[in-house]
Scaffold this motif. Structure first.
Motif, short mmCIF file in Angstrom:
data_model
loop_
_atom_site.label_atom_id
_atom_site.label_comp_id
_atom_site.label_asym_id
_atom_site.label_seq_id
_atom_site.Cartn_x
_atom_site.Cartn_y
_atom_site.Cartn_z
N THR A 91 0.85 -1.19 0.00
CA THR A 91 0.00 0.00 0.00
C THR A 91 0.88 1.23 0.00
O THR A 91 1.75 1.38 0.85
CB THR A 91 -0.93 0.01 1.23
OG1 THR A 91 -1.74 -1.17 1.21
CG2 THR A 91 -1.82 1.24 1.23
N LEU A 92 0.66 2.10 -0.97
CA LEU A 92 1.41 3.35 -1.07
C LEU A 92 0.41 4.50 -1.00
O LEU A 92 -0.60 4.49 -1.68
CB LEU A 92 2.17 3.42 -2.40
CG LEU A 92 3.27 2.37 -2.57
CD1 LEU A 92 2.71 1.11 -3.17
CD2 LEU A 92 4.37 2.91 -3.42
N THR A 93 0.71 5.48 -0.15
CA THR A 93 -0.14 6.65 0.01
C THR A 93 0.70 7.88 -0.29
O THR A 93 1.77 8.06 0.29
CB THR A 93 -0.71 6.72 1.44
OG1 THR A 93 -1.38 5.49 1.72
CG2 THR A 93 -1.69 7.87 1.59
N PHE A 94 0.19 8.73 -1.20
CA PHE A 94 1.00 9.88 -1.63
C PHE A 94 0.13 10.94 -2.26
O PHE A 94 -0.97 10.68 -2.74
CB PHE A 94 2.09 9.43 -2.62
CG PHE A 94 1.59 8.63 -3.79
CD1 PHE A 94 1.31 9.25 -4.99
CD2 PHE A 94 1.41 7.25 -3.69
CE1 PHE A 94 0.85 8.51 -6.08
CE2 PHE A 94 0.96 6.51 -4.76
CZ PHE A 94 0.68 7.14 -5.96
N ALA A 95 0.65 12.16 -2.27
CA ALA A 95 -0.02 13.28 -2.92
C ALA A 95 0.12 13.13 -4.42
O ALA A 95 1.11 12.59 -4.92
CB ALA A 95 0.60 14.59 -2.46
N SER A 96 -0.87 13.63 -5.14
CA SER A 96 -0.82 13.56 -6.60
C SER A 96 0.33 14.40 -7.17
O SER A 96 0.66 14.28 -8.35
CB SER A 96 -2.15 14.01 -7.20
OG SER A 96 -2.47 15.32 -6.76
N THR A 97 0.97 15.20 -6.33
CA THR A 97 2.12 16.02 -6.75
C THR A 97 3.44 15.28 -6.57
O THR A 97 4.50 15.85 -6.83
CB THR A 97 2.15 17.33 -5.95
OG1 THR A 97 2.15 17.02 -4.56
CG2 THR A 97 0.95 18.20 -6.28
N ALA A 98 3.41 14.01 -6.13
CA ALA A 98 4.64 13.22 -5.95
C ALA A 98 5.30 12.98 -7.31
O ALA A 98 4.71 13.26 -8.37
CB ALA A 98 4.30 11.88 -5.28
N SER A 99 6.52 12.45 -7.28
CA SER A 99 7.25 12.15 -8.52
C SER A 99 6.40 11.30 -9.45
O SER A 99 5.90 10.25 -9.06
CB SER A 99 8.54 11.38 -8.20
OG SER A 99 9.39 12.14 -7.39
N ASN A 100 6.27 11.75 -10.67
CA ASN A 100 5.44 11.06 -11.65
C ASN A 100 6.21 10.96 -12.96
O ASN A 100 6.53 11.99 -13.55
CB ASN A 100 4.14 11.84 -11.85
CG ASN A 100 3.14 11.14 -12.73
OD1 ASN A 100 3.38 10.06 -13.23
ND2 ASN A 100 2.01 11.79 -12.93
N PRO A 101 6.58 9.77 -13.41
CA PRO A 101 6.21 8.47 -12.87
C PRO A 101 6.94 8.15 -11.57
O PRO A 101 8.03 8.67 -11.32
CB PRO A 101 6.60 7.49 -13.97
CG PRO A 101 7.71 8.16 -14.69
CD PRO A 101 7.41 9.64 -14.61
N LEU A 102 6.33 7.28 -10.78
CA LEU A 102 6.87 6.87 -9.50
C LEU A 102 7.53 5.51 -9.65
O LEU A 102 6.92 4.56 -10.12
CB LEU A 102 5.73 6.79 -8.47
CG LEU A 102 6.10 6.42 -7.05
CD1 LEU A 102 6.95 7.53 -6.42
CD2 LEU A 102 4.84 6.19 -6.22
N THR A 103 8.80 5.43 -9.27
CA THR A 103 9.55 4.17 -9.31
C THR A 103 9.30 3.43 -8.01
O THR A 103 9.46 3.99 -6.93
CB THR A 103 11.05 4.44 -9.49
OG1 THR A 103 11.25 5.17 -10.71
CG2 THR A 103 11.84 3.15 -9.54
N ILE A 104 8.92 2.15 -8.11
CA ILE A 104 8.58 1.33 -6.95
C ILE A 104 9.46 0.09 -6.94
O ILE A 104 9.52 -0.64 -7.94
CB ILE A 104 7.10 0.91 -6.99
CG1 ILE A 104 6.20 2.15 -7.11
CG2 ILE A 104 6.74 0.06 -5.79
CD1 ILE A 104 4.77 1.83 -7.50
N GLY A 105 10.16 -0.14 -5.82
CA GLY A 105 10.97 -1.33 -5.64
C GLY A 105 10.26 -2.30 -4.70
O GLY A 105 9.84 -1.91 -3.62
N ILE A 106 10.12 -3.56 -5.11
CA ILE A 106 9.45 -4.58 -4.32
C ILE A 106 10.49 -5.59 -3.88
O ILE A 106 11.07 -6.30 -4.70
CB ILE A 106 8.34 -5.29 -5.14
CG1 ILE A 106 7.36 -4.29 -5.73
CG2 ILE A 106 7.62 -6.31 -4.27
CD1 ILE A 106 7.67 -3.93 -7.16
N HIS A 107 10.74 -5.67 -2.57
CA HIS A 107 11.77 -6.57 -2.03
C HIS A 107 11.19 -7.93 -1.67
O HIS A 107 10.15 -8.01 -1.01
CB HIS A 107 12.39 -5.97 -0.77
CG HIS A 107 13.19 -4.74 -1.02
ND1 HIS A 107 14.49 -4.62 -0.60
CD2 HIS A 107 12.89 -3.57 -1.64
CE1 HIS A 107 14.95 -3.41 -0.95
NE2 HIS A 107 13.99 -2.77 -1.57
N ILE A 108 11.89 -8.97 -2.05
CA ILE A 108 11.59 -10.34 -1.66
C ILE A 108 12.85 -10.86 -0.96
O ILE A 108 13.89 -11.02 -1.59
CB ILE A 108 11.26 -11.23 -2.89
CG1 ILE A 108 10.12 -10.65 -3.69
CG2 ILE A 108 11.00 -12.67 -2.47
CD1 ILE A 108 8.80 -10.60 -2.96
#
Length: 127
Positions: A91-108
Motif C-alpha cells: 500500500t502506497l499513500t502519496f499526494a498527486s504532486t509526488a514524482s510522476n512516474p513513481l519508481t517502486i521497488g518490491i523486495h523479496i
C-alpha cells in the motif's frame, strides 16, 4: 469516459423549491506496470521494479498493489510516499504532486526467487 454518480435529493427549508442534480467528473487515471527483476541478491530474493504513472488526479492517492508472493519491503524514489506492506499486498499513500512516474521497488527477502514475482492486480482511490 465519465463515471455516473447517482443524484441525491435533499430537503432544505431555507431554499426555494426545485431539484438540483449534478454528476461529478472522472478523477483522472492511474496505471501501474510491473517491469520484472531490478536486482538479484545471491541465489534467492531480490528486488522487482514497478512504475506508477497518473494524470488528471488531484488529491491524496492510496494505491494497493497485489503480488503473487509475500512482500518483505516496498520502496519508492520519492521520500514523501508512505509505504506499507502486509502479506502479498503493498500500500502506497502519496499526494498527486509526488514524482510522476513513481519508481517502486518490491523486495523479496524470504528465499523465493525474484524471477517468480508477478503483479496480480492494483486498485487505487483518491481523497
Amino acid at each position: 469516459m465519465r463515471a455516473y454518480e447517482k443524484p441525491v435529493i435533499t430537503v432544505d427549508s431555507g431554499m426555494a423549491e426545485g431539484i438540483y442534480a449534478a454528476s461529478g467528473a472522472t478523477q483522472g487515471t492511474l496505471n501501474v506496470t510491473y517491469h520484472g527483476v531490478w536486482d538479484r541478491w545471491g541465489t534467492n530474493g531480490g528486488k522487482g521494479l514497478a512504475m506508477a504513472d497518473w494524470s488528471g488526479i488531484d488529491g491524496t492517492i492510496t494505491l494497493n498493489i497485489k503480488f503473487n508472493e509475500t512482500v518483505d519491503q516496498i520502496e519508492t524514489d520519492d521520500a514523501s510516499v508512505q509505504c506499507a506492506w502486509n502479506g502479498s499486498t503493498a500500500t502506497l499513500t502519496f499526494a498527486s504532486t509526488a514524482s510522476n512516474p513513481l519508481t517502486i521497488g518490491i523486495h523479496i527477502d524470504h528465499g523465493t526467487s525474484i524471477d517468480d514475482l508477478k503483479m496480480e492486480s492494483f486498485t487505487y482511490s483518491v481523497n
